[in-house]
Design an enzyme around this catalytic site. Sequence first.
Site, PDB file in Angstrom:
ATOM      1  N   MET A   1     -25.972 -11.570  27.198  1.00 21.88           N
ATOM      2  CA  MET A   1     -25.674 -12.379  28.030  1.00 21.88           C
ATOM      3  C   MET A   1     -25.635 -13.797  28.103  1.00 21.88           C
ATOM      4  SD  MET A   1     -23.001 -13.306  30.510  1.00 21.88           S
ATOM      5  CE  MET A   1     -23.027 -14.809  30.990  1.00 21.88           C
ATOM      6  N   GLU A   2     -24.773 -14.492  28.031  1.00 21.10           N
ATOM      7  CA  GLU A   2     -25.785 -16.826  27.978  1.00 21.10           C
ATOM      8  C   GLU A   2     -26.044 -17.204  29.190  1.00 21.10           C
ATOM      9  OE1 GLU A   2     -22.437 -14.680  27.410  1.00 21.10           O
ATOM     10  OE2 GLU A   2     -20.930 -16.524  28.473  1.00 21.10           O
TER      11      GLU A   2
ATOM     12  N   GLY B   1     -24.517  -7.090  24.803  1.00 21.94           N
ATOM     13  CA  GLY B   1     -25.330  -6.536  23.713  1.00 21.94           C
ATOM     14  C   GLY B   1     -26.185  -7.730  24.499  1.00 21.94           C
TER      15      GLY B   1
ATOM     16  N   HIS C   1     -25.092 -16.645  18.470  1.00 21.03           N
ATOM     17  CA  HIS C   1     -24.001 -16.478  19.529  1.00 21.03           C
ATOM     18  C   HIS C   1     -24.068 -17.485  21.320  1.00 21.03           C
ATOM     19  CE1 HIS C   1     -20.274 -14.688  20.656  1.00 21.03           C
ATOM     20  NE2 HIS C   1     -20.786 -14.549  22.429  1.00 21.03           N
ATOM     21  N   GLU C   2     -25.006 -16.419  21.643  1.00 25.77           N
ATOM     22  CA  GLU C   2     -25.184 -16.768  22.526  1.00 25.77           C
ATOM     23  C   GLU C   2     -26.174 -18.670  23.041  1.00 25.77           C
ATOM     24  OE1 GLU C   2     -24.015 -14.899  25.233  1.00 25.77           O
ATOM     25  OE2 GLU C   2     -24.219 -13.088  24.220  1.00 25.77           O
TER      26      GLU C   2
HETATM   27  N1  BES Z   1     -20.150 -13.612  26.810  1.00 31.08           N
HETATM   28  C1  BES Z   1     -20.621 -12.494  26.737  1.00 31.08           C
HETATM   29  C2  BES Z   1     -21.333 -11.203  27.189  1.00 31.08           C
HETATM   30  C3  BES Z   1     -20.296 -10.255  28.163  1.00 31.08           C
HETATM   31  C4  BES Z   1     -19.511  -9.616  27.635  1.00 31.08           C
HETATM   32  C5  BES Z   1     -20.528 -10.856  29.346  1.00 31.08           C
HETATM   33  C6  BES Z   1     -18.315  -8.859  28.703  1.00 31.08           C
HETATM   34  C7  BES Z   1     -19.886  -9.640  30.244  1.00 31.08           C
HETATM   35  C8  BES Z   1     -19.072  -9.174  30.158  1.00 31.08           C
HETATM   36  C9  BES Z   1     -21.321 -12.461  25.535  1.00 31.08           C
HETATM   37  O1  BES Z   1     -21.420 -14.027  24.913  1.00 31.08           O
HETATM   38  C10 BES Z   1     -21.430 -11.536  24.535  1.00 31.08           C
HETATM   39  O2  BES Z   1     -20.186 -12.079  22.945  1.00 31.08           O
HETATM   40  N2  BES Z   1     -22.483 -10.488  23.902  1.00 31.08           N
HETATM   41  C11 BES Z   1     -21.559 -10.364  23.157  1.00 31.08           C
HETATM   42  C12 BES Z   1     -22.702 -10.372  21.769  1.00 31.08           C
HETATM   43  C13 BES Z   1     -22.218 -11.689  20.998  1.00 31.08           C
HETATM   44  C14 BES Z   1     -22.864 -11.661  19.020  1.00 31.08           C
HETATM   45  C15 BES Z   1     -20.459 -11.223  19.892  1.00 31.08           C
HETATM   46  C16 BES Z   1     -21.902  -8.713  23.397  1.00 31.08           C
HETATM   47  O3  BES Z   1     -22.839  -8.100  24.511  1.00 31.08           O
HETATM   48  O4  BES Z   1     -21.517  -7.520  22.275  1.00 31.08           O
HETATM   49 ZN    ZN Z   2     -19.863 -14.173  23.971  1.00 33.24          ZN
END
Ligand code: BES
Ligand code: ZN
Length: 916
Positions: A274-275, A272, A307-308
């Site tokens: 990436m931070e 969704g 979140h990010e």
């Molecule tokens: N750090 C994650 C993105 C991520 C997820 C990187 C899996 C590598 C593998 C990011 O902070 C995250 O959690 N994104 C969520 C959205 C959030 C609002 C729950 C996502 O991508 O669904």
């Molecule tokens: Zn996250």
Amino acid sequence: MAKAEGRVLLPPTVEPVKYDIKLKPDLVNFTFDGSEKIRLDIQEATDEIALHVKEIAIKNHTIVLKAGSTEVKPEAVTYSIKDATVTFKFEEMLPVGEAELELEFFGLLNDQMAGFYRSGYKDITGASKIMASTQFESLDARRAFPCWDEPGRKAVFGLTLVVDTGLTALSNMPEKHRCYLDGGAKMEVAFMDSPKMSTYLLAFIVGEFDFIQAQTSHGVLVRVFAPPGRSKDGQFPLEVAVKALDGYDDYFGLPYPLPKLDMIAIPEFAAGAMENWGLVTYREVDLLIAEGASRKQMQRVCIVVTHELAHQWFGNLVTMNWWDDLWLNEGFASWCENYMAHEIFPDFAMWDQFTSDTQAAAMRLDSLRSSHPIQVPIKHAEEVEEVFDAISYCKGASVIKMAHAYLGADAFRSGLQAYMQKHKYSNTETSDLWAAWSTASGCKVNELMASWTEQMGYPLVTVKSFNGSEVELEQSWFLADGSEVKKEEEKIWKIPIICKGQKPVLMEAKTQKISVPKSDFLLINAGRQVPMRVLYSDETYSQLATAIQKGQLSVSDKAGLVLDSFALAKSGHLGADKVFKLIASFRSERNFIVWDAISQALTGFDTVLMAGVSDPTYAAFKAFVSKLIADAAKEVGWEKKASDGHLDGLLRETLINMQSKYSVDPEAMAEAKRRFDAFMAGDASLLPDDIKEPVFKMALKSGGKKEYQALRNLQAKATTNIERKHVYVTIGHTADIALKKDVLDWVVSGDIKIQDFFYPMGSVAASSKEAAALTWDYYKSHFDRIWSMCKTASPSLMDAMISLSARGFSTAEAAAEVEQFYKEHPLKQNQRTISQLLEGIRNLRCKASENRDWGVLAPAGYGSSGNQLVKDSRVSSVSKKLRTPLARQGESWTNAAFLNRILKTPVIEESFWKSL
Ligand code: BES
Ligand code: ZN
């Protein structure tokens, strides 16, 4: 590779201190050239340097190590494909102290949404273009440059990009300087040095974008980048980001440490968002908000942004030392997203939504025997992909919420601030946070939390007796299928027992007596602070039903009560008839969150009732639901009202969805059709985004080829991804089986980006039992194709395919079939997803939260397998069984137990429903 605590790590002898990286992407040939200088600290004399590298070629002759005034070249360079490492062996020992490693390399801009990759987009004239961006979490920085790709190996990054003049080049930090090359055709853009950080947070992007900007009141520049011509759709996330950054500055007690924050919509994106520190990347639908967007969409964007941005502190400034503590990053950010969204938009009621969304998702998954503890040992980094699941995110956030309730807001916050201060630019373990909270609160936080993070599952608390002022409680492990907990399996949690009007009391033993304040009704776990279920006596349930009718319960408590009672009926602790009596007391309810919980419970019951009771009884059940929702549906209506609050928009969609599913009255269908036709004829006013998806579904269900084609055309002409998504998630609901098949052909055609291709498949599978079987057959016979489309892409994609291809299954045969298939087609690193899927099927799944895309976007592992085409004879054996009108045959349900329980209650009588 070195092993510490069983972990596979790069040897600790050499530490990276600073990387200077120069990259030159070629957007025509999809390649990139790179060079880097890495300043090292050799901590122990060694003749070897090992670092991570994947899918990039190092030019051997360029490798030089400088220590003091000497320059050495490796005598051997060895790659390990398995560990994704390269080892340079030197003839002599390298002395302790500073050194510098220099090398050049070459890589591919892949189309797999991982590492340094390319995406397609359209420029202002509509011409197709290519841009390049990065996604490094968890293990893909090594796909862009050789590095120590472990979260504990923090270093400073100095980046330079060489790109075509006129393109936008971005990275974590602001631009430092630029110069022009090749007679002005190329430009070299150098960025300022980053703070000390982990490799997975580095990011860089090249392409054409428009942007808008604003400044926070603390002076940080915030920009939102969008595809050319779409930057105005960044207004909403820009406002959210500005408020959130200031808000987090105050909350964490440390100012955002970078001079700028960019947020950018990437045309092809696996997760969704990436931070990346200072350069947060998003899937387009999770960032941009076009005019007229639904409330659901705005809320999603707000949550993704909050979140990010929480990660900019929790994750980026202070980072887990190893992937074992991934939950700390994701669970905490999932708590913060609600905290900050609530600060900015109190009317979103995020903490009430938490009950029917995050906490519900956590409790659904964590009641399976195939669940896992929040804290899991990760030996090989690759295993981390499997723990990006609802346990890390949702259970993680749920236990943080519990800690907040138990410690109190002040100690929680001051402990957090001390933790940030102490560990900034460094790495931590879970116990560091507990220690900070213990100091701040004087509680032994480690003892409180261990039972929640180190063991899987959560408790059922049963009220054994109640005399008006004292309750006797008993705790046990709650399992969704009600299966027996053997003596040696028993678990004990430290449970904060929270009743309105008194401080939390800790329950530490199997049974415990607790005094409660006097009240007309008994309510344990007030405010749903703790992820647990409560089972009351019949008398208490009647008192609670009265309290509901009198409006004495909070939204969270009502939603929690509904969700608990459904789960307890499923597990055999509570009669289904009692649950329906409770549900019947909600006729005058008007809150979205409560209706969301009711809708989840009804979905769970519907599958079983459809299968197990007579036609007239099933019709009576549907008539009951129609009547239950009638008043609310009428009042909320189809039209947006000036008086609508945020939750009213969400409620409208839920109620229309429920009507489409249960309503026995043809009026709703006709209304949907009228609006659909007007919309297709060019009048968008009758179909606001809030109700598009249920209306599309209804039009598809009652229509035929014409409606189907109209939606396919809409998708083809769509200019935004959200428009496309509305079609993807509904298109499978066409009534015509040949058209459903057409949707599946579309999925594997390559015409849908793989970031989205599982959505239409999921919509077919969810549309009917027959379609579920069709989807599964199709998936099996096209498994090779599907696997080849996404096997080297981000793991989340195959995971989504695995879950969605079997969506809608709920029988023993189906589970056995799925299990057998993956035995024959082992996907090594998807084992957990597969087991959870199987157990879910066996336990009869109920709706996962749709807001969060769980099960759609919760990434898991990806693995390799030698898949052969499934032979035709196998394809249909089980599916034939599935195709029989099984929906009406009770005996084939695994959840025979649930069904049998239901059949023993008065709900099998038509008269029961009429009496409600
Ligand atoms: N750090 C994650 C993105 C991520 C997820 C990187 C899996 C590598 C593998 C990011 O902070 C995250 O959690 N994104 C969520 C959205 C959030 C609002 C729950 C996502 O991508 O669904
Ligand atoms: Zn996250």
